[in-house]
Enzyme design. Structure first.
Site, mmCIF file in Angstrom:
data_model
loop_
_atom_site.group_PDB
_atom_site.id
_atom_site.type_symbol
_atom_site.label_atom_id
_atom_site.label_comp_id
_atom_site.label_asym_id
_atom_site.label_seq_id
_atom_site.Cartn_x
_atom_site.Cartn_y
_atom_site.Cartn_z
ATOM 1 N N HIS A 141 3.351 -7.445 7.183
ATOM 2 C CA HIS A 141 1.812 -6.677 7.406
ATOM 3 C C HIS A 141 2.279 -6.354 6.019
ATOM 4 O O HIS A 141 0.533 -7.025 6.073
ATOM 5 C CB HIS A 141 2.817 -5.039 7.804
ATOM 6 N N GLU A 212 5.204 2.787 12.777
ATOM 7 C CA GLU A 212 6.637 2.489 11.642
ATOM 8 C C GLU A 212 7.550 3.672 12.649
ATOM 9 O O GLU A 212 7.493 4.238 13.460
ATOM 10 C CB GLU A 212 5.625 3.836 10.291
ATOM 11 N N ASP A 244 1.278 6.397 11.625
ATOM 12 C CA ASP A 244 0.607 6.876 10.787
ATOM 13 C C ASP A 244 -1.019 6.212 10.405
ATOM 14 O O ASP A 244 -1.077 5.237 9.916
ATOM 15 C CB ASP A 244 1.467 6.226 9.204
ATOM 16 N N LYS A 264 -5.637 8.146 4.913
ATOM 17 C CA LYS A 264 -4.057 8.591 5.593
ATOM 18 C C LYS A 264 -3.450 9.875 5.934
ATOM 19 O O LYS A 264 -3.230 10.162 6.695
ATOM 20 C CB LYS A 264 -3.053 7.874 4.811
#
Ligand SMILES: *[C@@H]1O[C@H](CO)[C@@H](O)[C@H](O)[C@H]1NC(C)=O
Ligand SMILES: *[C@@H]1O[C@H](CO)[C@@H](O)[C@H](O)[C@H]1NC(C)=O
Ligand SMILES: *[C@@H]1O[C@H](CO)[C@@H](O)[C@H](O)[C@H]1NC(C)=O
Length: 430
Positions: A141, A212, A244, A264
């Protein structure tokens, strides 16, 4: 370890909650609204407050008041040897050939009191989470995203393979599976090529997922001390699936130089049942290979330091058909949670029971295994086709995203996480 994999409780085919699993969560019911600990088995769960009141666990000599608490922190704090003996005890109680038939199998009255269909319970965030740290250990990623932003030659920073990169997340916006997520508003640079660079205020237009794993700590360290890598495994209570959510356009404008912030912190969704570290032991495997010589404090003896967990992400538009947009695996990590803990504490930062770590987005190296829409759509250049028509680059209002994760086989009993799901609500008008 109970040798028998058969239970007297019906475990439907495909259930993530076999006798080999027995994950812990926090439930409430319409008849009793106080949140309390429970263990999942098949389509049922065992109310541990009720069950311990019947005298169960007395042979283990543990303080059963931990099963009357609204979070699992106090149970977690008893330590891994206790988690192990409680899980073993329950595996025996639920085994078809249990050595303790009076405990539950042959007591219908008690079963009616404490064995509850999971369809009838409300799940809660299982831990009081003091702090949440999100790492970035999914090397594929990090590489894919680095390519999108900086090109393949500079995709990974020189420090990336030497330390588990992380940032401090918000514990306050961690919610349990099923909780809707409101699309964030924020500052967006509509045209990055224009000068001068002036942002607009807008609902996020590039709302994404991040696939995740989350890990919960069951032990802390004092400020000024560190957790040695050789002891780190004792600190990890168990694992959940973690979405997330990420606002990519807000992130692009805000993240240099101190990292993600509002992009986030608007929400992180976790699956409700914590799969104990012991339940995942049989599924240890090696992570992403590396040839970096790590500093001694990060060198782990155990080479099989991550888990072979099959991961999947589905999108369901409001009233529409479900599409599986990616399949990945828990093995695609460069650093283990033990290494994250050893690193996080090496400067003396104290950890506490209930703290959560995120792994970072878990992407494979093949097409179809990328753990975010940003990667699948190549930064919004390509579309993702949905079953029943329609397409996505990023999430639309009304979309429901569901993550699944499971280990093992039907024969030996699946060890899974259930689901981690959330629906996107429109941004508020400001
Ligand atoms: C079933 O459990 C209840 C609660 O512990 C106990 O009072 C009762 O005597 C038990 N019944 C049998 C048949 O063992
Ligand atoms: C890593 O290395 C890069 C390039 O040297 C540097 O810009 C960055 O600040 C370093 N730290 C992190 C956490 O990436
Ligand atoms: C790299 O591999 C070595 C040897 O298997 C291992 O000891 C080390 O922990 C690995 N590094 C990372 C970052 O996982």
């Amino acid at each position: 370890m109970a040798s028998s994999t058969k239970s007297w409780v019906l475990i439907p085919k495909g259930s993530h909650f076999s006798l080999a699993n027995l994950p812990f969560g926090i439930i409430s019911t319409s008849s009793k609204s106080t949140p309390r600990p429970a263990v999942a088995i098949g389509d049922h769960c065992l109310d541990l407050q009720e069950f311990s009141a019947s005298g169960a666990f007395s042979s283990l000599g543990i303080d059963v008041s931990v099963f009357s608490k609204p979070t699992l922190n106090d149970f977690a704090a008893l330590g891994r040897p206790v988690h192990r003996s409680v899980r073993k005890y329950l595996q025996d109680v639920f085994a078809e050939s249990t050595s303790n038939p009076q405990a539950l199998r042959d007591n219908k009255t008690l079963q009616e009191k404490c064995l509850i269909p999971r369809s009838e319970v409300t799940m809660h965030v299982p831990m009081h989470i003091g702090d949440y740290t999100d790492f970035y250990a999914g090397k594929n990623h990090a590489f894919n995203v680095g390519c999108l932003f900086r090109g393949p030659d500079n995709a990974l920073q020189p420090n990336y393979t030497h330390l588990p990169v992380g940032y401090h997340g918000r514990a306050s916006s961690i919610v349990v599976s099923g909780t809707p997520i409101t699309r964030p508003n924020g500052q967006i640079l509509e045209n990055p090529a224009a000068t001068p660079k002036v942002p607009t205020f807008s609902p996020c237009k590039r709302l994404d997922i991040e696939l995740e794993l989350g890990a919960f700590l069951c032990k802390g360290n004092k400020m000024g001390t560190n957790v040695p890598i050789s002891e780190a495994a004792d600190y990890i209570f168990g694992f959940v699936l973690l979405n997330d959510w990420s606002a990519r356009d807000i992130q692009a404008w805000e993240y240099v130089p101190l990292g993600p912030f509002l992009s986030k912190s608007f929400g992180s969704t976790i699956s409700p049942w914590i799969v104990l570290t012991d339940a995942l032991e049989p599924f240890r495997c090696t992570g992403i290979p590396n040839d970096t010589q790590l500093l001694p404090y990060l060198q782990e003896k155990e080479e099989k330091n991550v888990y072979d967990i099959k991961l999947q992400v589905d999108i369901t538009p409001e009233g529409g058909e479900t599409t599986t947009i990616l399949k990945s695996n828990g093995r695609h990590l460069l650093f283990s949670f033990a290494q994250m803990l050893a690193h996080h504490s090496i400067g003396g930062c104290p950890m506490a029971v209930g703290d959560m770590f995120g792994s970072g987005t878990i992407s494979g190296s093949e097409p179809g295994t990328e753990g975010s829409m940003l990667e699948i759509s190549k930064g919004g250049k390509e579309t993702i086709a949905l079953n029943g028509g329609g397409e996505r680059k990023f999430l639309q209002d009304g979309d429901t995203v569901t993550i699944y994760g499971v280990c093992g086989t039907e024969e030996s009993g699946l060890v899974g996480f259930g689901e981690c799901t959330g629906q996107i609500l429109p941004a508020p008008k400001i």
